[in-house]
Design a protein around this motif. Structure first.
Motif, PDB file in Angstrom:
ATOM      1  N   LEU A 169      -9.893-121.687  38.618  1.00 56.48           N
ATOM      2  CA  LEU A 169     -11.008-122.443  39.200  1.00 56.48           C
ATOM      3  C   LEU A 169     -10.413-123.578  40.028  1.00 56.48           C
ATOM      4  N   ASP A 170     -10.648-123.538  41.350  1.00 57.53           N
ATOM      5  CA  ASP A 170     -10.083-124.601  42.179  1.00 57.53           C
ATOM      6  C   ASP A 170     -11.045-125.789  42.200  1.00 57.53           C
ATOM      7  N   ASP A 171     -10.962-126.594  41.144  1.00 59.54           N
ATOM      8  CA  ASP A 171     -11.882-127.720  40.966  1.00 59.54           C
ATOM      9  C   ASP A 171     -11.377-128.996  41.635  1.00 59.54           C
ATOM     10  N   ARG A 172     -10.370-128.863  42.505  1.00 55.66           N
ATOM     11  CA  ARG A 172      -9.844-130.057  43.181  1.00 55.66           C
ATOM     12  C   ARG A 172     -10.893-130.613  44.146  1.00 55.66           C
ATOM     13  N   LYS A 173     -10.878-131.919  44.290  1.00 53.26           N
ATOM     14  CA  LYS A 173     -11.901-132.552  45.131  1.00 53.26           C
ATOM     15  C   LYS A 173     -11.480-132.603  46.596  1.00 53.26           C
ATOM     16  N   ASP A 174     -10.522-131.771  46.965  1.00 53.72           N
ATOM     17  CA  ASP A 174     -10.047-131.721  48.361  1.00 53.72           C
ATOM     18  C   ASP A 174     -11.072-131.055  49.269  1.00 53.72           C
ATOM     19  N   ARG A 175     -10.810-131.164  50.576  1.00 54.22           N
ATOM     20  CA  ARG A 175     -11.671-130.494  51.547  1.00 54.22           C
ATOM     21  C   ARG A 175     -11.582-128.979  51.370  1.00 54.22           C
ATOM     22  N   ALA A 176     -12.653-128.283  51.710  1.00 53.19           N
ATOM     23  CA  ALA A 176     -12.684-126.825  51.548  1.00 53.19           C
ATOM     24  C   ALA A 176     -11.557-126.153  52.326  1.00 53.19           C
ATOM     25  N   GLY A 177     -11.300-126.675  53.555  1.00 57.59           N
ATOM     26  CA  GLY A 177     -10.258-126.078  54.399  1.00 57.59           C
ATOM     27  C   GLY A 177      -8.899-126.080  53.707  1.00 57.59           C
ATOM     28  N   VAL A 178      -8.597-127.164  53.040  1.00 59.66           N
ATOM     29  CA  VAL A 178      -7.318-127.285  52.326  1.00 59.66           C
ATOM     30  C   VAL A 178      -7.249-126.241  51.210  1.00 59.66           C
ATOM     31  N   LYS A 179      -8.346-126.100  50.499  1.00 60.39           N
ATOM     32  CA  LYS A 179      -8.356-125.160  49.376  1.00 60.39           C
ATOM     33  C   LYS A 179      -8.280-123.711  49.859  1.00 60.39           C
ATOM     34  N   PHE A 180      -8.966-123.431  50.967  1.00 62.37           N
ATOM     35  CA  PHE A 180      -8.902-122.070  51.529  1.00 62.37           C
ATOM     36  C   PHE A 180      -7.488-121.748  52.006  1.00 62.37           C
ATOM     37  N   LYS A 181      -6.874-122.733  52.647  1.00 61.73           N
ATOM     38  CA  LYS A 181      -5.502-122.534  53.157  1.00 61.73           C
ATOM     39  C   LYS A 181      -4.542-122.253  51.999  1.00 61.73           C
ATOM     40  N   ASP A 182      -4.673-123.042  50.931  1.00 58.80           N
ATOM     41  CA  ASP A 182      -3.816-122.833  49.758  1.00 58.80           C
ATOM     42  C   ASP A 182      -4.057-121.459  49.142  1.00 58.80           C
TER      43      ASP A 182
END
Ligand code: ATP
Ligand code: MG
Length: 569
Positions: free
Chosen positions: A505-518
């Protein structure tokens, strides 16, 4: 697992020191970090994948009758001296000594260790066959550690050793392992080929390499365009090519000024390369000269040359003095006029040539009308040629193709090579003392992880086959600060977990773009996106990493749909 608890420091830039994709991507995805040349820390994501690989390997080894053990990594020098390999292994062996000055090595492999274990334990044929294996770090001080995990100095290997009462038993064990390896690489979702391989310094009977197909591979593989023949280029046998018979003309010396290469000679004399014979001069580590001759358009396979001589281990290019001492002239060599007693090897195809051109062992001169069957005396005739695209398959004659692969595993029959030098015997049915008949079987676990990435990546990152992905599926709330999105994502995540999926679960509060890239970089096979639409319109998006395809479904269906999609990834 929650991404807020996951230690996976990703990098946006490609580290300059990494040449190959797997190395670059493992560094960028926060999977590995370098400690020193060829030595790496496996970070949590890498370790998860490695554990999955090890589990598949373990299950298949157990299913084939293997029993897992754990032998010491630190090995006493005495057993290596018994087989003579303490000297042979050379600089690749990490050597250490204890406080009393006793010598040890860090195990590069374990034939000595396992054979001395068995020789003291196994007494009777009734205890055979036996297959023992382990999965542990191996140590090799490689001359060129490179490409990240592909060629490390410390790496994880599964090594299994089989002990049988006779050759027949050994061949059965070999077959079991061959099949087990096929299962291992199939289950991992990798495109691979078992190829006939050279046995190298390890000696013994037959061998196959299991190669994962990838451009960055160091193995060249020849495979038939028609039947299922495949072999490493070093090993690939070649059929003799018979030239159209001609009347043998009289040998004639011609001037070939400054034509040092066979291409220049052919050009100068206006001959096709197939009408010329070229020479390669080697010297063994003992300094002995070995002259090898192939057709002008062919290449010498030095592994085949090494294998012709029992005492040669490695060949180097010969020094000019050695060539001169044997009566040869570098650049203008042929077997004609070479001093008797010199080792001269001629490719079998050369012996079938008529009226060819070869060196005259004189500066700026060549012979024409060379007829090897008439003119070459005291030569060793053998297949010493390197295969190339278009050559005839040794099994069916159809043209072969070449491809590149990464050697991920190798299976060997050893026969009695080690039981003989280590005196490992048993009593057979008639109470007669016999040597154990062995095989050995390795899989480079950490190299396999790198090979999987080499084969499965794109410009955005890794594309894991599901079976060895660090996580099978990632659930990404687009905005984790939004309570509704986060709790819906959690619900789906819990549904996946409850059904046995390995989810993050990517519950990090980062921007969506960052999470998608990761997510793309790390390469989870499936991504589930939970955004405002999921909350307001009950539409959840599932995206397949490999092909970018998306599937839309309701939140209630999401977990089940994901599990179904995962089956094919
Ligand atoms: P190579 O020819 O690539 O050096 P090898 O023939 O020395 O390999 P084996 O002794 O057969 O390798 O070891 C079994 C397996 O261990 C290999 O098939 C490979 O996957 C892996 N392996 C060997 N050397 C290394 C290394 N330096 N780093 C990572 N894996 C390795
Ligand atoms: Mg090696």
């Amino acid at each position: 697992m929650r991404a807020t608890n996951l230690y996976a420091p990703t990098l946006r830039e490609t580290p300059a020191e990494a040449e190959v994709r797997s190395h670059q991507l493992m560094l960028r995805a926060g999977m590995i970090r370098k400690a020193a040349g060829g030595l790496y820390t496996y970070m949590p994501l890498a370790w998860r994948t490695l554990k999955k690989i090890m589990n598949i390997v373990r299950e298949e080894m157990d299913a084939a009758g293997g029993q897992e053990i754990a032998m010491p990594i630190v090995q006493p020098s005495e057993i290596w001296k018994e087989t003579g390999r303490w000297a042979v292994y050379g600089d690749e062996m990490f050597r250490v000594s204890d406080r009393h000055g006793r010598e040890f090595c860090l195990g590069p492999t374990h034939e000595e260790m396992v054979t001395t274990l068995i020789r003291d334990e196994v007494r009777s044929y009734k205890q055979l066959p036996l297959m023992l294996y382990q999965i542990q770090n191996k140590y090799r001080d490689e001359i060129r550690p490179r490409f990240g995990l592909m060629r490390g100095r410390e790496f994880i290997m599964k090594d299994l050793y089989s002990f049988d009462k006779d050759e027949e038993g050994m061949n059965e064990s070999y077959k079991k392992m061959y099949d087990a390896y096929t299962n291992v690489f199939t289950r991992m979702g990798l495109e691979f080929r078992p190829v006939e391989a050279d046995n190298g310094a390890i000696g013994g009977g037959h061998s196959h390499e299991f190669t994962v197909l990838a451009e960055a591979g160091e193995s060249n593989i020849a495979y038939c365009s028609s039947c299922d023949y495949a072999a490493s280029d070093e090993k690939a046998e070649l059929k003799v090519i018979k030239a159209e018979p001609e009347e043998m003309k009289e040998l004639q010396k011609v001037s070939t000024p400054d034509a040092h290469t066979i291409e220049k000679v052919a050009q100068y004399l206006r001959l096709p390369l197939e009408k010329t014979i070229k020479a390669v001069a080697f010297q063994s580590e003992k300094g002995e000269l070995i002259l090898a001759f192939v057709r002008g358009d062919h290449d010498v396979n030095d592994v085949k040359v090494v294998n012709l001589f029992e005492d040669a281990i490695e060949l180097h290019m010969a020094e000019d003095e050695a060539i001169t001492a044997a009566g040869g002239v570098a650049g203008f060599m042929s077997p004609i006029g070479i001093k008797e007693g010199t080792k001269v090897v001629v490719d079998a195809t050369v012996m079938e040539m008529y009226n060819a051109c070869a060196g005259a062992n004189e500066k700026d001169a060549h012979f024409i009308n060379v007829n090897p069957s008439r003119d070459f005396k005291n030569v060793i005739v053998a297949d010493i040629r390197m295969i190339k695209e278009g050559d005839a398959c040794p099994h069916c004659g159809a043209p072969v193709k070449m491809t590149r692969g990464i050697e991920a595993g190798q299976v060997f029959t050893l026969g009695t090579k080690y039981s003989k030098s280590l005196h490992a015997t048993f009593l057979d049915e008639n109470g007669k003392e016999k040597l154990l008949v062995m095989g050995c079987y390795g899989i480079g676990v950490s190299r396999t992880m790198a090979a999987a990435i080499e084969q499965n990546n794109d410009e955005n990152g890794i594309i894991w086959p599901r079976a060895i992905a660090p996580f099978e599926v990632v659930v990404v709330p687009v905005n984790a600060k939004d309570e509704a999105q986060l709790s819906l994502a959690e619900e789906i995540y819990n549904g996946l977990k409850a059904n046995g999926a390995d989810a993050l679960l990517d519950d990090r509060k980062d921007r969506a773009g960052v999470k998608f890239k990761d997510a793309d970089l790390i390469g989870y096979p499936l991504r589930i996106t939970v955004g405002p639409k999921a909350v307001n319109e009950d539409t959840v998006e599932l995206k397949i990493r490999r092909n970018g395809e998306t599937v839309i479904c309701s939140k209630a269906e999401a977990a089940a749909k994901a599990l179904e999609l995962l089956k094919s990834l």
